[in-house]
Design a protein around this motif. Structure first.
Motif, PDB file in Angstrom:
ATOM      1  N   ARG A  68      47.638  41.079  53.106  1.00  0.00           N
ATOM      2  CA  ARG A  68      46.791  40.089  52.108  1.00  0.00           C
ATOM      3  C   ARG A  68      46.331  41.407  51.993  1.00  0.00           C
ATOM      4  NH1 ARG A  68      44.267  35.173  51.057  1.00  0.00           N
ATOM      5  NH2 ARG A  68      45.052  34.244  52.484  1.00  0.00           N
ATOM      6  N   LEU A  69      46.899  41.604  50.298  1.00  0.00           N
ATOM      7  CA  LEU A  69      46.937  43.128  49.275  1.00  0.00           C
ATOM      8  C   LEU A  69      46.557  42.180  48.873  1.00  0.00           C
ATOM      9  CD1 LEU A  69      50.177  44.593  50.047  1.00  0.00           C
ATOM     10  CD2 LEU A  69      48.220  45.405  51.277  1.00  0.00           C
ATOM     11  N   ASP A  70      44.942  42.861  47.762  1.00  0.00           N
ATOM     12  CA  ASP A  70      43.909  42.453  47.007  1.00  0.00           C
ATOM     13  C   ASP A  70      43.670  40.825  46.998  1.00  0.00           C
ATOM     14  OD1 ASP A  70      44.176  44.906  46.462  1.00  0.00           O
ATOM     15  OD2 ASP A  70      45.446  44.453  45.071  1.00  0.00           O
ATOM     16  N   GLY A  71      43.916  40.388  47.951  1.00  0.00           N
ATOM     17  CA  GLY A  71      43.575  38.391  48.123  1.00  0.00           C
ATOM     18  C   GLY A  71      44.757  37.841  48.165  1.00  0.00           C
ATOM     19  N   VAL A  72      46.222  38.778  47.937  1.00  0.00           N
ATOM     20  CA  VAL A  72      47.518  37.425  47.695  1.00  0.00           C
ATOM     21  C   VAL A  72      48.116  37.660  48.807  1.00  0.00           C
ATOM     22  CG1 VAL A  72      49.566  37.183  47.354  1.00  0.00           C
ATOM     23  CG2 VAL A  72      47.266  37.553  45.498  1.00  0.00           C
ATOM     24  N   LEU A  73      48.905  36.730  49.846  1.00  0.00           N
ATOM     25  CA  LEU A  73      49.744  37.069  51.061  1.00  0.00           C
ATOM     26  C   LEU A  73      50.754  38.466  50.427  1.00  0.00           C
ATOM     27  CD1 LEU A  73      48.615  34.867  53.391  1.00  0.00           C
ATOM     28  CD2 LEU A  73      48.647  37.165  53.759  1.00  0.00           C
ATOM     29  N   ARG A  74      51.822  38.395  51.412  1.00  0.00           N
ATOM     30  CA  ARG A  74      53.091  38.819  51.184  1.00  0.00           C
ATOM     31  C   ARG A  74      53.681  39.218  52.007  1.00  0.00           C
ATOM     32  NH1 ARG A  74      51.234  43.649  46.873  1.00  0.00           N
ATOM     33  NH2 ARG A  74      50.616  42.639  45.458  1.00  0.00           N
TER      34      ARG A  74
ATOM     35  N   THR B 267      26.797  33.556  46.794  1.00  0.00           N
ATOM     36  CA  THR B 267      26.701  32.389  46.840  1.00  0.00           C
ATOM     37  C   THR B 267      28.751  32.360  46.440  1.00  0.00           C
ATOM     38  OG1 THR B 267      26.491  31.195  44.801  1.00  0.00           O
ATOM     39  CG2 THR B 267      24.787  31.065  46.598  1.00  0.00           C
ATOM     40  N   GLY B 268      29.033  31.588  47.310  1.00  0.00           N
ATOM     41  CA  GLY B 268      30.529  31.884  46.575  1.00  0.00           C
ATOM     42  C   GLY B 268      31.755  31.272  47.882  1.00  0.00           C
ATOM     43  N   PRO B 269      32.634  31.260  47.291  1.00  0.00           N
ATOM     44  CA  PRO B 269      33.959  31.046  48.731  1.00  0.00           C
ATOM     45  C   PRO B 269      33.949  31.377  49.194  1.00  0.00           C
ATOM     46  CG  PRO B 269      34.999  31.295  46.469  1.00  0.00           C
ATOM     47  CD  PRO B 269      33.328  31.039  45.837  1.00  0.00           C
ATOM     48  N   THR B 270      34.767  31.936  50.474  1.00  0.00           N
ATOM     49  CA  THR B 270      35.398  32.298  51.471  1.00  0.00           C
ATOM     50  C   THR B 270      35.907  33.604  50.727  1.00  0.00           C
ATOM     51  OG1 THR B 270      34.876  30.861  53.642  1.00  0.00           O
ATOM     52  CG2 THR B 270      36.254  32.715  54.077  1.00  0.00           C
ATOM     53  N   GLY B 271      36.055  35.099  51.253  1.00  0.00           N
ATOM     54  CA  GLY B 271      36.907  35.850  50.446  1.00  0.00           C
ATOM     55  C   GLY B 271      36.800  36.143  49.467  1.00  0.00           C
ATOM     56  N   SER B 272      34.929  36.102  48.710  1.00  0.00           N
ATOM     57  CA  SER B 272      34.430  36.522  47.058  1.00  0.00           C
ATOM     58  C   SER B 272      33.903  37.911  47.910  1.00  0.00           C
ATOM     59  CB  SER B 272      33.565  35.705  46.912  1.00  0.00           C
ATOM     60  OG  SER B 272      33.064  34.499  47.065  1.00  0.00           O
TER      61      SER B 272
ATOM     62  N   HIS C 108      27.875  28.810  50.846  1.00  0.00           N
ATOM     63  CA  HIS C 108      29.591  28.821  50.448  1.00  0.00           C
ATOM     64  C   HIS C 108      29.706  27.057  48.693  1.00  0.00           C
ATOM     65  CE1 HIS C 108      32.003  30.326  52.817  1.00  0.00           C
ATOM     66  NE2 HIS C 108      31.071  30.273  53.584  1.00  0.00           N
ATOM     67  N   THR C 109      28.499  27.583  48.024  1.00  0.00           N
ATOM     68  CA  THR C 109      28.683  26.634  46.829  1.00  0.00           C
ATOM     69  C   THR C 109      29.415  27.395  45.996  1.00  0.00           C
ATOM     70  OG1 THR C 109      26.390  27.885  46.097  1.00  0.00           O
ATOM     71  CG2 THR C 109      26.315  25.959  47.125  1.00  0.00           C
ATOM     72  N   ASN C 110      30.136  26.258  45.017  1.00  0.00           N
ATOM     73  CA  ASN C 110      30.502  26.902  43.350  1.00  0.00           C
ATOM     74  C   ASN C 110      30.487  28.303  42.799  1.00  0.00           C
ATOM     75  OD1 ASN C 110      33.161  25.332  44.616  1.00  0.00           O
ATOM     76  ND2 ASN C 110      32.459  23.986  42.906  1.00  0.00           N
ATOM     77  N   ASP C 111      28.923  27.997  42.460  1.00  0.00           N
ATOM     78  CA  ASP C 111      28.151  28.641  41.646  1.00  0.00           C
ATOM     79  C   ASP C 111      26.264  28.504  41.744  1.00  0.00           C
ATOM     80  OD1 ASP C 111      27.298  26.527  40.347  1.00  0.00           O
ATOM     81  OD2 ASP C 111      28.252  25.905  38.724  1.00  0.00           O
ATOM     82  N   ALA C 112      25.881  28.868  40.826  1.00  0.00           N
ATOM     83  CA  ALA C 112      24.148  29.317  41.452  1.00  0.00           C
ATOM     84  C   ALA C 112      23.804  28.143  40.843  1.00  0.00           C
ATOM     85  CB  ALA C 112      24.041  30.561  40.275  1.00  0.00           C
ATOM     86  N   VAL C 113      24.318  27.154  39.817  1.00  0.00           N
ATOM     87  CA  VAL C 113      23.262  26.070  39.452  1.00  0.00           C
ATOM     88  C   VAL C 113      22.930  25.542  40.661  1.00  0.00           C
ATOM     89  CG1 VAL C 113      23.042  24.714  37.694  1.00  0.00           C
ATOM     90  CG2 VAL C 113      23.551  27.060  36.864  1.00  0.00           C
TER      91      VAL C 113
ATOM     92  N   LEU D 145      23.235  35.048  43.326  1.00  0.00           N
ATOM     93  CA  LEU D 145      24.539  35.692  42.689  1.00  0.00           C
ATOM     94  C   LEU D 145      24.955  34.949  43.349  1.00  0.00           C
ATOM     95  CD1 LEU D 145      25.055  38.129  41.309  1.00  0.00           C
ATOM     96  CD2 LEU D 145      25.670  39.155  43.702  1.00  0.00           C
ATOM     97  N   ALA D 146      25.331  33.959  42.204  1.00  0.00           N
ATOM     98  CA  ALA D 146      27.325  33.523  42.260  1.00  0.00           C
ATOM     99  C   ALA D 146      28.067  34.381  41.613  1.00  0.00           C
ATOM    100  CB  ALA D 146      27.315  31.901  41.500  1.00  0.00           C
ATOM    101  N   GLN D 147      29.084  34.605  42.824  1.00  0.00           N
ATOM    102  CA  GLN D 147      30.251  35.883  42.773  1.00  0.00           C
ATOM    103  C   GLN D 147      31.667  35.287  42.734  1.00  0.00           C
ATOM    104  OE1 GLN D 147      28.856  38.527  45.077  1.00  0.00           O
ATOM    105  NE2 GLN D 147      30.998  38.913  46.049  1.00  0.00           N
ATOM    106  N   ARG D 148      32.699  35.609  42.675  1.00  0.00           N
ATOM    107  CA  ARG D 148      34.167  35.425  42.774  1.00  0.00           C
ATOM    108  C   ARG D 148      35.103  37.088  42.376  1.00  0.00           C
ATOM    109  NH1 ARG D 148      33.106  31.028  43.464  1.00  0.00           N
ATOM    110  NH2 ARG D 148      33.357  29.284  42.411  1.00  0.00           N
ATOM    111  N   LEU D 149      36.065  37.009  43.537  1.00  0.00           N
ATOM    112  CA  LEU D 149      36.716  37.816  43.440  1.00  0.00           C
ATOM    113  C   LEU D 149      38.399  38.001  42.215  1.00  0.00           C
ATOM    114  CD1 LEU D 149      36.323  39.698  46.207  1.00  0.00           C
ATOM    115  CD2 LEU D 149      35.401  40.390  44.753  1.00  0.00           C
ATOM    116  N   VAL D 150      38.135  38.758  40.709  1.00  0.00           N
ATOM    117  CA  VAL D 150      40.038  38.993  40.168  1.00  0.00           C
ATOM    118  C   VAL D 150      40.356  39.907  40.479  1.00  0.00           C
ATOM    119  CG1 VAL D 150      39.290  36.284  38.594  1.00  0.00           C
ATOM    120  CG2 VAL D 150      38.291  39.470  37.712  1.00  0.00           C
TER     121      VAL D 150
END
Length: 571
Positions: free
Chosen positions: A218-224, A325-330, A421-426, A450-455
């Motif tokens: 898994r590189l930068d969140g993507v499996l190869r 908060t955020g999903p697994t791997g965020s 584990h929630t979608n957002d702060a609200v 604080l809600a977060q994601r990784l892009v």
């Protein structure tokens, strides 16, 4: 491309730089004195002292030696050509093979005046060499990327399969024996870890299928897919990994979890192993945690300055609960560790309750949850509060018991940091209410969310402008409340440095919610809808989607990544 085949000239770079008025006599004398003490090359000392830039030096060398200066960031490297030079020589002499001609080889050198390196390469390669000069930092990065161990891993996997068929023995047992470090299974694992660390993989997946064994990184969140091999070597690999993690090698019907530490290229890597019985054997996933790199500082996470200042104010509160908060791997745990690192002082006592402990933090008491012996989050947390802590980090709010103990601790003078584990702060308070936490407890204890994601971040080397599709343009204008004219959106074209994906690395997207009087009153009433409405109208509040779009508008990520990260979110 023009280049020379003659042996490089020995030039006195310092004297030439003075002659052409690039540096002064005083600067050269200072640099020579430092060079004598440190043993570093004169050019490197001049650059580090700020007397000239690396590009200035390389341009100057190229003109003096009549050789080309090649920008490796824009050069298409061919793995089969690069590997004409053995990796040991490439690293030792700071050199890269660039282009194979009919009767000669074009090479890029960080120091084209190094006659010894040139002579040694000519002896090893036994062919005429054409010189060019390249930037050293780009050369080292290219070496790490191009000298991958994919072929070696495939070869070792094939060798292991042949050995198993030839002798029909359990190599899982053989590989576990003391002293047999040359066994193919051990060589395969060592090479696999080296390659994973070299490309900064976060996970290694070993998956047996009906006809083959698949190894993915898994590189930068993507499996190869890294390589595929014969399925029969899976049991040997799994047995060896179980021995390393202290697990039961005879148990193949139940999932097992363990951990071990490996040292790869002078880096200490903590490996968390999880096994799972699947249709064609056992699947294994290894999470790689580089202990050498340490915990990131909050300022290194990429938060906008205004948001970072608000978050810092939250975590420096003497008491209360702050949730990430955020999903697994965020990246939730990374953010919390960064906060804990900033708060860690000799005058404060900090205790963590985790499952598992991801990084070892000096000066902090860390407790590993163990459900097998009934050492649960709730049980540990009760004991932790009797240890007189100032700061408590709870790995995750998993159930009502943990949530209520954490909230009460925050209300009675402790600073509690945790994840959810929630979608957002609200939507976070609604999740706490669903878990059974009392509304008055949440209102009295919660300080901020604080809600977060990784892009994925666009590769800087091959970044180029792109025109927005009409549908995406509408999304951008609705979210930002203004026309998209003047905003430059970009994409990665794909190059050697990003493995032709257009992305390199990841960046965080954040949504921060401060608890104010309106929000507290809504929580007291246990009214999630009123809370959500008050949150969205709070001055300075910015949704995850808007934060992500602003990153895209700055050319740091793509709108494709924005939509993936925030798809389905209700604003």
């Amino acid at each position: 491309m023009s280049a020379v085949t003659a042996k490089p000239k020995k030039i006195r770079i310092g004297d030439l730089l003075i002659e052409h008025r690039v540096i002064s006599h005083e600067q050269l004398n200072v640099a020579l004195a430092e060079q004598k003490k440190s043993g570093r090359k004169l050019g490197r000392v001049l650059i580090e002292n700020g007397y000239l830039s690396e590009d200035q030096l390389l341009d100057f060398l190229a003109r003096q030696l009549n050789i080309p200066y090649i920008d490796l960031k824009r050069y298409h490297l061919k793995p089969e050509v690069v590997r004409l030079i053995p990796e040991a020589h490439a690293r030792r002499f700071r050199v890269l093979a660039l282009e194979e001609g009919h009767d000669s080889l074009l090479i890029g050198m960080a120091d084209p005046t190094d006659i010894f390196a040139y002579d040694e390469l000519a002896r090893v390669l036994r062919r005429p060499l054409r010189l060019s000069v390249v930037r050293e930092v780009d050369l080292l990065k290219a070496i790490d990327l191009m000298y991958r161990r994919t072929d070696e891993i495939s070869g070792l996997a094939q060798e292991l399969g042949q050995e198993m068929s030839a002798y029909d023995v359990d190599l899982g047992q053989l590989g576990g024996a003391e002293g047999l470090t040359d066994a193919p299974v051990v060589k395969l694992l060592q090479t696999m870890f080296e390659d994973a660390v070299q490309v900064n993989a976060s996970d290694i997946h070993i998956e047996p299928d009906e006809k083959e064994l698949r190894i993915r990184f898994r590189l930068d969140g993507v499996l190869r897919v890294q390589t595929t091999a014969e399925r029969r070597i899976a049991s040997a690999l799994l047995s060896r990994l179980k021995l390393m993690a202290g697990l039961d090698i005879s148990e193949k019907r139940l999932p097992q979890d363990g951990r071990f530490n490996v040292r790869v290229r002078d880096k200490s890597v903590d490996v968390r192993l999880s096994t799972l019985p699947v249709l064609y054997g056992e699947s294994a996933v290894m999470r790689l945690l580089n202990q050498t790199s340490g915990v990131l500082d909050l300022g290194q996470l990429g938060m906008p300055e205004t948001l970072l200042a608000r978050f810092r104010a939250m975590i420096h509160s003497p008491h209360g609960m702050v949730l990430v908060t955020g999903p697994t791997g965020s990246g939730k745990t990374t953010t919390l560790y960064g906060a804990l690192r900033e708060l860690n002082k000799p005058t404060l006592k900090a205790i963590t309750v985790e499952d598992p402990i991801e990084y070892r933090l000096p000066g902090i008491n860390q407790v590993q949850v163990n459900s097998r012996i009934n050492l649960t989050f709730g049980r540990v947390l009760r004991s932790v509060l009797r240890q007189d802590p100032d700061i408590v980090l709870v790995g995750e709010m998993r159930d009502q018991e943990t949530a209520e103990i954490g909230l009460r601790a925050a209300m009675t003078g402790h600073l509690v940091l945790s994840t959810l584990h929630t979608n957002d702060a609200v939507s976070t308070p609604a999740r706490l209410l669903d878990m059974g936490a009392a509304p008055f407890l949440i209102a009295a204890s919660l300080r901020g969310i604080l809600a977060q994601r990784l892009v994925r971040r666009i590769c800087e080397t091959c970044s180029e402008p792109v025109k927005l599709e009409p549908g995406l343009r509408v999304v951008v204008e609705e979210e930002l409340g203004r026309a998209a004219d003047g905003l430059e959106f970009r994409r990665g074209r794909g190059c050697t440095y990003c493995n032709h994906t257009g992305y390199h690395g990841r960046i965080g997207v954040y949504e921060l919610l401060d608890m104010d009087e309106n929000l507290v009153q809504a929580l007291h009433r246990g009214d999630p809808l009123a809370f959500a409405q008050a949150a969205r109208t709070q001055p300075g509040f910015q949704t995850l989607k808007r934060s992500a779009i602003e990153l895209a508008a700055r050319g740091l990520t793509t709108m494709d990544q924005v939509m993936r990260a925030t798809f389905g979110m209700v604003e």
